[in-house]
Design a protein around this motif. Structure first.
Motif, PDB file in Angstrom:
ATOM      1  N   LYS A 119      31.604  -4.648 -17.861  1.00 14.00           N
ATOM      2  CA  LYS A 119      32.736  -4.257 -16.692  1.00 14.00           C
ATOM      3  C   LYS A 119      32.330  -4.918 -15.420  1.00 14.00           C
ATOM      4  O   LYS A 119      32.886  -4.711 -14.533  1.00 14.00           O
ATOM      5  CB  LYS A 119      33.066  -2.575 -16.571  1.00 14.00           C
ATOM      6  CG  LYS A 119      33.855  -2.256 -18.191  1.00 14.00           C
ATOM      7  CD  LYS A 119      33.876  -1.062 -17.482  1.00 14.00           C
ATOM      8  CE  LYS A 119      34.260  -0.128 -19.096  1.00 14.00           C
ATOM      9  NZ  LYS A 119      34.702   1.120 -18.749  1.00 14.00           N
ATOM     10  N   ALA A 120      31.313  -6.121 -15.231  1.00 13.91           N
ATOM     11  CA  ALA A 120      30.608  -6.110 -13.925  1.00 13.91           C
ATOM     12  C   ALA A 120      32.037  -7.163 -13.536  1.00 13.91           C
ATOM     13  O   ALA A 120      32.769  -7.826 -13.801  1.00 13.91           O
ATOM     14  CB  ALA A 120      29.338  -7.021 -14.006  1.00 13.91           C
ATOM     15  N   LEU A 121      32.445  -6.662 -12.163  1.00 14.70           N
ATOM     16  CA  LEU A 121      33.328  -7.903 -11.681  1.00 14.70           C
ATOM     17  C   LEU A 121      32.646  -8.955 -11.122  1.00 14.70           C
ATOM     18  O   LEU A 121      33.116  -9.548 -10.234  1.00 14.70           O
ATOM     19  CB  LEU A 121      33.920  -6.673  -9.927  1.00 14.70           C
ATOM     20  CG  LEU A 121      34.248  -7.477  -9.645  1.00 14.70           C
ATOM     21  CD1 LEU A 121      35.929  -7.584 -10.596  1.00 14.70           C
ATOM     22  CD2 LEU A 121      35.257  -6.334  -8.433  1.00 14.70           C
ATOM     23  N   LEU A 122      30.874  -9.095 -10.743  1.00 13.31           N
ATOM     24  CA  LEU A 122      30.416 -10.555 -10.219  1.00 13.31           C
ATOM     25  C   LEU A 122      29.537 -11.492 -11.435  1.00 13.31           C
ATOM     26  O   LEU A 122      29.261 -10.259 -12.117  1.00 13.31           O
ATOM     27  CB  LEU A 122      30.246  -9.964  -9.390  1.00 13.31           C
ATOM     28  CG  LEU A 122      30.725 -10.175  -7.851  1.00 13.31           C
ATOM     29  CD1 LEU A 122      29.953  -8.997  -6.396  1.00 13.31           C
ATOM     30  CD2 LEU A 122      31.731 -10.975  -7.567  1.00 13.31           C
ATOM     31  N   VAL A 131      33.382 -13.990  -8.994  1.00 17.27           N
ATOM     32  CA  VAL A 131      34.192 -13.251  -9.689  1.00 17.27           C
ATOM     33  C   VAL A 131      34.705 -13.152 -10.929  1.00 17.27           C
ATOM     34  O   VAL A 131      34.973 -14.503 -11.675  1.00 17.27           O
ATOM     35  CB  VAL A 131      35.079 -13.458  -9.340  1.00 17.27           C
ATOM     36  CG1 VAL A 131      36.869 -11.930  -9.485  1.00 17.27           C
ATOM     37  CG2 VAL A 131      35.160 -12.776  -7.379  1.00 17.27           C
ATOM     38  N   LEU A 132      34.729 -12.930 -12.081  1.00 17.20           N
ATOM     39  CA  LEU A 132      34.855 -11.888 -12.985  1.00 17.20           C
ATOM     40  C   LEU A 132      36.112 -11.842 -13.275  1.00 17.20           C
ATOM     41  O   LEU A 132      36.597 -10.164 -13.464  1.00 17.20           O
ATOM     42  CB  LEU A 132      33.881 -11.650 -14.117  1.00 17.20           C
ATOM     43  CG  LEU A 132      32.344 -11.802 -14.422  1.00 17.20           C
ATOM     44  CD1 LEU A 132      31.167 -11.062 -14.879  1.00 17.20           C
ATOM     45  CD2 LEU A 132      32.545 -13.174 -14.711  1.00 17.20           C
ATOM     46  N   HIS A 138      39.548  -3.847 -14.894  1.00 15.23           N
ATOM     47  CA  HIS A 138      38.672  -2.079 -14.782  1.00 15.23           C
ATOM     48  C   HIS A 138      38.696  -1.546 -13.682  1.00 15.23           C
ATOM     49  O   HIS A 138      38.219   0.007 -13.146  1.00 15.23           O
ATOM     50  CB  HIS A 138      37.234  -3.073 -15.193  1.00 15.23           C
ATOM     51  CG  HIS A 138      37.293  -3.619 -16.423  1.00 15.23           C
ATOM     52  ND1 HIS A 138      37.664  -2.385 -17.924  1.00 15.23           N
ATOM     53  CD2 HIS A 138      36.465  -3.933 -17.246  1.00 15.23           C
ATOM     54  CE1 HIS A 138      37.801  -3.121 -18.801  1.00 15.23           C
ATOM     55  NE2 HIS A 138      36.842  -4.276 -18.626  1.00 15.23           N
ATOM     56  N   TYR A 139      39.286  -2.426 -12.184  1.00 17.56           N
ATOM     57  CA  TYR A 139      38.937  -2.048 -11.307  1.00 17.56           C
ATOM     58  C   TYR A 139      40.414  -1.316 -10.921  1.00 17.56           C
ATOM     59  O   TYR A 139      40.582  -1.897  -9.387  1.00 17.56           O
ATOM     60  CB  TYR A 139      37.946  -2.594 -10.044  1.00 17.56           C
ATOM     61  CG  TYR A 139      36.828  -2.704 -10.683  1.00 17.56           C
ATOM     62  CD1 TYR A 139      36.013  -1.676 -10.418  1.00 17.56           C
ATOM     63  CD2 TYR A 139      36.109  -3.580 -11.353  1.00 17.56           C
ATOM     64  CE1 TYR A 139      34.560  -2.346 -11.179  1.00 17.56           C
ATOM     65  CE2 TYR A 139      35.211  -3.556 -12.180  1.00 17.56           C
ATOM     66  CZ  TYR A 139      34.271  -2.673 -12.047  1.00 17.56           C
ATOM     67  OH  TYR A 139      32.525  -3.047 -12.431  1.00 17.56           O
ATOM     68  N   ASN A 140      41.213  -1.940 -11.519  1.00 15.41           N
ATOM     69  CA  ASN A 140      42.195  -1.647 -11.313  1.00 15.41           C
ATOM     70  C   ASN A 140      43.211  -2.414 -10.054  1.00 15.41           C
ATOM     71  O   ASN A 140      44.059  -2.525  -8.761  1.00 15.41           O
ATOM     72  CB  ASN A 140      43.228  -0.257 -10.687  1.00 15.41           C
ATOM     73  CG  ASN A 140      42.661   0.592 -11.330  1.00 15.41           C
ATOM     74  OD1 ASN A 140      43.072   0.776 -12.774  1.00 15.41           O
ATOM     75  ND2 ASN A 140      43.218   2.104 -11.236  1.00 15.41           N
ATOM     76  N   ILE A 141      42.773  -3.974  -9.940  1.00 18.63           N
ATOM     77  CA  ILE A 141      42.956  -5.147  -8.987  1.00 18.63           C
ATOM     78  C   ILE A 141      43.888  -5.443  -9.767  1.00 18.63           C
ATOM     79  O   ILE A 141      43.561  -6.295 -10.612  1.00 18.63           O
ATOM     80  CB  ILE A 141      41.902  -5.760  -8.750  1.00 18.63           C
ATOM     81  CG1 ILE A 141      40.204  -5.294  -7.707  1.00 18.63           C
ATOM     82  CG2 ILE A 141      41.952  -6.791  -7.833  1.00 18.63           C
ATOM     83  CD1 ILE A 141      39.518  -5.738  -8.440  1.00 18.63           C
ATOM     84  N   ASP A 198      43.002  -3.167  -1.094  1.00 21.63           N
ATOM     85  CA  ASP A 198      43.440  -2.670  -1.028  1.00 21.63           C
ATOM     86  C   ASP A 198      42.770  -1.784   1.038  1.00 21.63           C
ATOM     87  O   ASP A 198      42.691  -0.788   0.545  1.00 21.63           O
ATOM     88  CB  ASP A 198      44.570  -1.812  -1.311  1.00 21.63           C
ATOM     89  CG  ASP A 198      45.841  -1.915  -0.738  1.00 21.63           C
ATOM     90  OD1 ASP A 198      45.830  -2.223   0.750  1.00 21.63           O
ATOM     91  OD2 ASP A 198      46.251  -0.360  -1.255  1.00 21.63           O
ATOM     92  N   SER A 199      41.701  -3.043   1.196  1.00 23.32           N
ATOM     93  CA  SER A 199      40.729  -2.392   2.199  1.00 23.32           C
ATOM     94  C   SER A 199      39.806  -0.981   1.439  1.00 23.32           C
ATOM     95  O   SER A 199      39.481  -0.923   2.503  1.00 23.32           O
ATOM     96  CB  SER A 199      41.491  -1.947   3.395  1.00 23.32           C
ATOM     97  OG  SER A 199      42.309  -2.206   3.916  1.00 23.32           O
ATOM     98  N   ILE A 200      39.832  -0.938   0.085  1.00 22.69           N
ATOM     99  CA  ILE A 200      38.941  -0.333   0.360  1.00 22.69           C
ATOM    100  C   ILE A 200      37.761  -0.836  -1.065  1.00 22.69           C
ATOM    101  O   ILE A 200      38.568  -1.944  -1.834  1.00 22.69           O
ATOM    102  CB  ILE A 200      39.608   0.468  -0.705  1.00 22.69           C
ATOM    103  CG1 ILE A 200      40.749   2.009  -0.348  1.00 22.69           C
ATOM    104  CG2 ILE A 200      38.812   1.823  -1.280  1.00 22.69           C
ATOM    105  CD1 ILE A 200      41.452   2.480  -1.200  1.00 22.69           C
ATOM    106  N   GLU A 201      37.097  -0.857  -0.693  1.00 21.26           N
ATOM    107  CA  GLU A 201      35.721  -0.942  -1.823  1.00 21.26           C
ATOM    108  C   GLU A 201      35.563  -0.515  -3.416  1.00 21.26           C
ATOM    109  O   GLU A 201      35.543   0.396  -3.492  1.00 21.26           O
ATOM    110  CB  GLU A 201      34.306  -0.642  -0.769  1.00 21.26           C
ATOM    111  CG  GLU A 201      32.826  -1.147  -1.943  1.00 21.26           C
ATOM    112  CD  GLU A 201      31.853  -0.778  -1.004  1.00 21.26           C
ATOM    113  OE1 GLU A 201      31.199  -1.357   0.060  1.00 21.26           O
ATOM    114  OE2 GLU A 201      30.420  -0.374  -1.843  1.00 21.26           O
ATOM    115  N   VAL A 202      35.825  -1.140  -4.387  1.00 18.19           N
ATOM    116  CA  VAL A 202      35.436  -1.243  -5.428  1.00 18.19           C
ATOM    117  C   VAL A 202      34.347  -0.967  -6.051  1.00 18.19           C
ATOM    118  O   VAL A 202      34.706  -1.012  -6.903  1.00 18.19           O
ATOM    119  CB  VAL A 202      37.261  -1.803  -6.338  1.00 18.19           C
ATOM    120  CG1 VAL A 202      38.575  -0.980  -5.513  1.00 18.19           C
ATOM    121  CG2 VAL A 202      37.317  -3.765  -5.757  1.00 18.19           C
TER     122      VAL A 202
END
Ligand code: NAG
Ligand code: NAG
Ligand code: NAG
Ligand code: NAG
Ligand code: NAG
Length: 674
Positions: A119-122, A131-132, A138-141, A198-202
């Motif tokens: 589930k890596a994002l990168l 970016v994947l 999985h990170y609600n982006i 949204d300014s939060i580190e995910v």
């Protein structure tokens, strides 16, 4: 491969859960047997003598017992009864799946997966990070507009004021953020990327790159510039912490298979010289004992290792790129309760990276170490780095010391998790022909030092016998044939990290090991030198003392001669004769043998008797039997419940025509035709 033949009998019906009284009856049964073979003359044996070892006589180093029998004659049985057997040192045969060990061997199902695997994002390759997008869910982006990632390179700043600071080796400096939301081109060695929604580190991950660096020569020698003309091999040392030789066989069979098929030389008699990693690495990397550091290059615990002349310095001066790489910083060999390096010791040095990665992305702390850098195992970070670095430096020469700690350090069976990855890496290095130009050393520092296995006698021996494989390319084997033949010979000699140090020394300038030099040096070998290059013939009569191995770590059997009328002697001899007859039983043309003389019995002890141990006692017994006067020698083990034969029985005198009636080559040794 042949292993110890377990006691064939079983006919005794002895269960491992022997009660005192049944053990007594067993003993009495043996005594009865002995009584018959000895014609009754020894039937009166005080049972209290059984545990009394006061009759142990003078201690002798096994193998030079002064007997007229040449114990080296029966080479064909040598594999089975001894790990190595030389004049100066015999190490008992050990089976990777010995009964006492089997129960500890199982795949570590309980091991935790790294979080968010798949589930890596990168992701990255050698030039880019991207970016994947498919994993964003999985990170609600959900909204593209408020998503971005910050690429921050970091590095080890050079100028430092306080060389005495305990954090000297952990110093780090980050560069500014470079933002991206799709991909970014990479131009740094160490990178930390964090992604915000949204300014939060995910999400956060660390990336390690192996760029081709400009060669900076050390010192002012002319070699460095002339390396191009000289023949040289890459020297790659890949360490796996805390894995005994046999645990390597048990847990990493695929890697083992790779090494075997490529003809790597295994050091069967490689004995550790200190307790844990550090005192075994100093002899390898510096050629001295850790206790000698104080008076040489490491005056106090507060010192750094900057003044120590590690092997990589020689290679550097000889025009090599150098790398010192470990997959742990917190329990790194130079950093665990130590201050590491103030300067940067090698061209490639990733402590800074691992330290940051552990601190911010370390996951699954299992006992001593973080196993994961977010979704990636730390050991995999190391293996990828090895591959990428060798690719980056393909047209130069590399001396690399790569040490894996995180996965193997604490648990006997965790190396199983790494087997496929190591095999894959080695296959790729092979496919890329890198191994054609490389001396590869795969090794450990010691076996597992704790856990239940350590309370078995075999576990205790394994702890002292780490694995070592040395893989040389074919061109090396041909050109340096004398050196290579010695290396093979030394596979079954008593060896240590001090020897590896000398071996590395020889690789700095291959002139050292050209055939005529090897022959000359071999003839002038100084047998008591602590470290002897493995390209020279390590003396057959080398003892632990000569090799700089303290008694406590010595795995060489020490023979203690027993009285031939001791109860152990009688039991062991009787068992030996019984084993002979068991083998001959169905061959009715062979006479039943009986004991005529108990020629010799030696108890084989290992190391200091101080350490309480559970397990077997081992005896080497020589008997003469009738009819035929055959002289037989065997190693017998006495466990808590039984006697058993370790390996096969050797015949020490000629059988001549005695066994004409039988055609099985093994039984020919034993059969006396009626
Ligand atoms: C790395 O990935 C980037 C972006 O996907 C691509 O353009 C580049 O060709 C890749 N490089 C290699 C060496 O595979
Ligand atoms: C290193 O090698 C691995 C395995 O080939 C590859 O997946 C990875 O992208 C490489 N990483 C870098 C930073 O070059
Ligand atoms: C994503 O949203 C779901 C539903 O609101 C929530 O259960 C989940 O924990 C969130 N995941 C993350 C990684 O924030
Ligand atoms: C060991 O063997 C060497 C020759 O290889 C010999 O010079 C030396 O004297 C021997 N040492 C002992 C203690 O037997
Ligand atoms: C063994 O035999 C010797 C004489 O050869 C004798 O002195 C000794 O007492 C015997 N020991 C035992 C344990 O019977």
């Amino acid at each position: 491969m042949s292993w110890i033949a377990a006691g064939r009998g079983g006919g005794d019906g002895i269960t491992p859960l022997l009660s005192a009284s049944s053990s007594l009856s067993v003993r009495l049964r043996y005594l009865f047997l002995i009584a018959t073979v000895f014609g009754g003359s020894y039937i009166i044996i005080s049972l209290s003598n059984y545990t009394n070892i006061s009759f142990l006589e003078n201690e002798v180093q096994f193998g030079i017992s002064g007997s007229s029998i040449d114990i080296h004659q029966n080479l064909e049985t040598y594999n089975e009864r001894f790990t190595i057997r030389t004049k100066g040192c015999s190490i008992p045969a050990l089976h990777p799946y010995d009964e006492s060990i089997k129960k500890f061997v199982k795949f570590p199902r309980g091991i935790k997966q790294c979080p968010n695997t798949n589930k890596a994002l990168l992701n990255n390759n050698r030039t880019h990070i991207w970016v994947l997008h498919e994993n964003k869910q999985h990170y609600n982006i959900s909204d593209e507009r408020i998503f971005s990632c910050c690429y921050r390179a970091f590095f080890r700043p050079s100028a430092v004021e306080d060389i005495e600071s305990p954090r000297i080796d952990n110093r780090v400096q980050y560069k500014d953020c470079v933002y991206f939301d799709n991909y970014i081109k990479v131009s740094d060695e160490f990178v930390r990327v964090s992604c915000n929604f949204d300014s939060i580190e995910v999400y956060q991950q660390f990336f390690l790159f192996a760029p081709h660096k400009e060669f900076v020569s050390h010192g002012t020698d002319e070699w460095a510039t002339s390396k191009g003309d000289k023949q040289a091999y890459n020297v790659i040392i890949m360490g796996i912490d805390a894995v005994s030789r046999l645990n390597f066989h048990r847990t990493m069979p695929k890697t083992l298979q790779f090494l075997k098929t490529r003809g790597a030389v295994e050091l069967l008699g490689y004995n550790k010289v200190g307790d844990n990693t550090f005192p075994n690495l100093m002899p390898l990397l510096l050629g001295i004992k850790d206790t000698e550091l104080r008076t040489t290059c490491f005056p106090s615990e507060k010192s750094t290792f900057d003044n120590c002349p590690f092997v990589w310095e020689w290679f550097k001066q000889s025009g090599y790129y150098t790398a010192l790489v470990e997959d742990s910083s917190s329990i790194g060999s130079f950093n665990y309760f130590k201050n590491g390096f103030g300067h940067t010791p090698t061209d490639y040095y990733i402590h800074t990276f691992i330290h940051e990665a552990e601190k911010y992305s370390g996951k699954i702390k299992d006992f001593n170490s973080y196993l994961c850098m977010n979704e990636k195992y730390f050991f995999q970070v190391l293996l990828d780095y090895i591959e990428n670095l060798t690719l980056a430096l393909k047209s130069s020469k590399l001396f690399g010391f790569f040490w894996e700690i995180t996965m193997s350090h604490d648990y006997l069976n965790y190396p199983m998790v790494m087997d496929t990855s190591y095999e894959l890496l080695l296959n790729r290095l092979d496919a890329s022909k890198y191994l054609h130009e490389t001396i590869l050393v795969l090794l450990s520092d010691h076996g597992i030092r704790w856990g239940e296995i350590r309370s078995t006698k075999q576990g205790r021996l394994e702890e002292r016998l780490p694995f070592v494989y040395i893989l040389t390319p074919h061109s090396f084997r041909e050109k340096y044939s004398a050196a290579y033949n010695n290396l093979k010979l030394n596979s079954r000699r008593l060896t240590t990290p001090f020897d590896l140090h000398e071996t590395l020394n020889d690789l700095v300038d291959l002139k050292n090991i050209e055939n005529e030099n090897i022959i000359f040096r071999g003839e002038n070998i100084y047998a008591t030198k602590r470290g002897i290059s493995l390209f020279l013939p390590v003396p057959d009569n080398r003892t632990c003392e000569m090799a700089g191995i303290d008694d406590h770590w010595c795995t060489c059997h020490r023979g203690k001669k027993l009285s031939t009328n001791s109860s152990e002697a009688l039991e062991a001899a009787a068992h030996l004769v019984r084993e002979l007859n068991l083998m001959l039983y169905v061959h009715t043309q062979c006479a039943k043998l009986s004991l005529a003389e108990l020629v010799d019995i030696t108890e084989m002890e290992v190391g200091t008797p101080r350490e309480k141990e559970i397990g077997w006692r081992e005896f080497m017994v020589t008997v003469r039997t009738l009819p035929g006067n055959g002289i037989f020698e065997a190693t017998l083990r006495q466990t808590s419940s039984d006697w058993m034969l370790a390996g096969t029985i050797s015949r020490l005198n000629l059988y001549g025509k005695q066994s004409q009636c039988i055609h099985n080559y093994q039984l020919k040794l034993y059969c006396y035709c009626k």
